[in-house]
Design a protein around this motif. Structure first.
Motif, PDB file in Angstrom:
ATOM      1  N   ASP A   5     -19.642   1.962  -3.161  1.00  0.00           N
ATOM      2  CA  ASP A   5     -18.282   1.723  -2.680  1.00  0.00           C
ATOM      3  C   ASP A   5     -18.343   0.983  -1.356  1.00  0.00           C
ATOM      4  O   ASP A   5     -19.126   1.330  -0.476  1.00  0.00           O
ATOM      5  N   CYS A   6     -17.554  -0.036  -1.226  1.00  0.00           N
ATOM      6  CA  CYS A   6     -17.483  -0.797   0.022  1.00  0.00           C
ATOM      7  C   CYS A   6     -16.086  -0.592   0.596  1.00  0.00           C
ATOM      8  O   CYS A   6     -15.136  -1.248   0.195  1.00  0.00           O
ATOM      9  N   SER A   7     -15.978   0.368   1.493  1.00  0.00           N
ATOM     10  CA  SER A   7     -14.678   0.677   2.083  1.00  0.00           C
ATOM     11  C   SER A   7     -14.268  -0.419   3.043  1.00  0.00           C
ATOM     12  O   SER A   7     -15.094  -1.027   3.699  1.00  0.00           O
ATOM     13  N   GLY A   8     -12.972  -0.640   3.114  1.00  0.00           N
ATOM     14  CA  GLY A   8     -12.477  -1.633   4.049  1.00  0.00           C
ATOM     15  C   GLY A   8     -11.076  -1.303   4.509  1.00  0.00           C
ATOM     16  O   GLY A   8     -10.267  -0.810   3.750  1.00  0.00           O
ATOM     17  N   THR A   9     -10.836  -1.530   5.762  1.00  0.00           N
ATOM     18  CA  THR A   9      -9.503  -1.405   6.330  1.00  0.00           C
ATOM     19  C   THR A   9      -9.155  -2.784   6.848  1.00  0.00           C
ATOM     20  O   THR A   9      -9.907  -3.360   7.616  1.00  0.00           O
ATOM     21  N   PHE A  10      -8.045  -3.308   6.419  1.00  0.00           N
ATOM     22  CA  PHE A  10      -7.713  -4.688   6.695  1.00  0.00           C
ATOM     23  C   PHE A  10      -6.488  -4.774   7.596  1.00  0.00           C
ATOM     24  O   PHE A  10      -5.383  -4.512   7.159  1.00  0.00           O
ATOM     25  N   PRO A  11      -6.648  -5.088   8.891  1.00  0.00           N
ATOM     26  CA  PRO A  11      -5.475  -5.237   9.753  1.00  0.00           C
ATOM     27  C   PRO A  11      -4.866  -6.624   9.577  1.00  0.00           C
ATOM     28  O   PRO A  11      -5.575  -7.621   9.518  1.00  0.00           O
ATOM     29  N   THR A  12      -3.568  -6.670   9.453  1.00  0.00           N
ATOM     30  CA  THR A  12      -2.880  -7.954   9.357  1.00  0.00           C
ATOM     31  C   THR A  12      -2.060  -8.168  10.626  1.00  0.00           C
ATOM     32  O   THR A  12      -1.643  -7.206  11.266  1.00  0.00           O
ATOM     33  N   ARG A  20       0.582  -4.485   1.755  1.00  0.00           N
ATOM     34  CA  ARG A  20      -0.248  -3.329   1.408  1.00  0.00           C
ATOM     35  C   ARG A  20      -0.662  -3.372  -0.061  1.00  0.00           C
ATOM     36  O   ARG A  20      -1.845  -3.221  -0.382  1.00  0.00           O
ATOM     37  N   GLU A  21       0.284  -3.609  -0.936  1.00  0.00           N
ATOM     38  CA  GLU A  21      -0.005  -3.650  -2.367  1.00  0.00           C
ATOM     39  C   GLU A  21      -0.982  -4.768  -2.705  1.00  0.00           C
ATOM     40  O   GLU A  21      -1.911  -4.582  -3.485  1.00  0.00           O
ATOM     41  N   GLY A  25      -4.682  -4.108  -3.982  1.00  0.00           N
ATOM     42  CA  GLY A  25      -4.959  -4.705  -5.286  1.00  0.00           C
ATOM     43  C   GLY A  25      -6.176  -5.610  -5.272  1.00  0.00           C
ATOM     44  O   GLY A  25      -6.825  -5.823  -6.293  1.00  0.00           O
ATOM     45  N   ALA A  26      -6.507  -6.142  -4.092  1.00  0.00           N
ATOM     46  CA  ALA A  26      -7.682  -7.015  -3.960  1.00  0.00           C
ATOM     47  C   ALA A  26      -8.973  -6.202  -3.815  1.00  0.00           C
ATOM     48  O   ALA A  26     -10.054  -6.775  -3.730  1.00  0.00           O
ATOM     49  N   GLY A  27      -8.841  -4.878  -3.745  1.00  0.00           N
ATOM     50  CA  GLY A  27     -10.028  -4.036  -3.698  1.00  0.00           C
ATOM     51  C   GLY A  27     -10.299  -3.345  -2.378  1.00  0.00           C
ATOM     52  O   GLY A  27     -11.263  -2.588  -2.265  1.00  0.00           O
ATOM     53  N   MET A  28      -9.482  -3.593  -1.364  1.00  0.00           N
ATOM     54  CA  MET A  28      -9.680  -2.888  -0.098  1.00  0.00           C
ATOM     55  C   MET A  28      -9.258  -1.438  -0.282  1.00  0.00           C
ATOM     56  O   MET A  28      -8.453  -1.120  -1.158  1.00  0.00           O
ATOM     57  N   ASN A  29      -9.780  -0.547   0.560  1.00  0.00           N
ATOM     58  CA  ASN A  29      -9.470   0.870   0.457  1.00  0.00           C
ATOM     59  C   ASN A  29      -8.227   1.260   1.249  1.00  0.00           C
ATOM     60  O   ASN A  29      -7.643   2.303   0.998  1.00  0.00           O
ATOM     61  N   GLU A  30      -7.851   0.457   2.208  1.00  0.00           N
ATOM     62  CA  GLU A  30      -6.703   0.793   3.043  1.00  0.00           C
ATOM     63  C   GLU A  30      -6.192  -0.452   3.744  1.00  0.00           C
ATOM     64  O   GLU A  30      -6.861  -1.469   3.790  1.00  0.00           O
TER      65      GLU A  30
END
Length: 51
Positions: A5-12, A20-21, A25-30
């Motif tokens: 598992d490659c967890s990721g949190t993506f700040p925009t 968020r969706e 949907g692209a595979g990030m965890n949060e």
């Protein structure tokens, strides 16, 4: 990645409807939008990290 598992949190930079969706949907965890709520960020990190 051998199935790990490659967890990721993506700040925009700003929140847009559907971010968020789309990110999850692209595979990030949060996803967390700026300005960052550090209490929420701590909860996310705690949930995504072992131990």
């Amino acid at each position: 990645m051998n199935g790990a598992d490659c967890s990721g949190t993506f700040p925009t930079p700003r929140h847009h409807a559907g971010d968020r969706e789309r990110i999850l949907g692209a595979g990030m965890n949060e996803h967390i939008a700026k300005p960052i709520d550090f209490t929420r960020l701590e909860r996310i990190i705690s949930r995504l990290t072992p131990g």
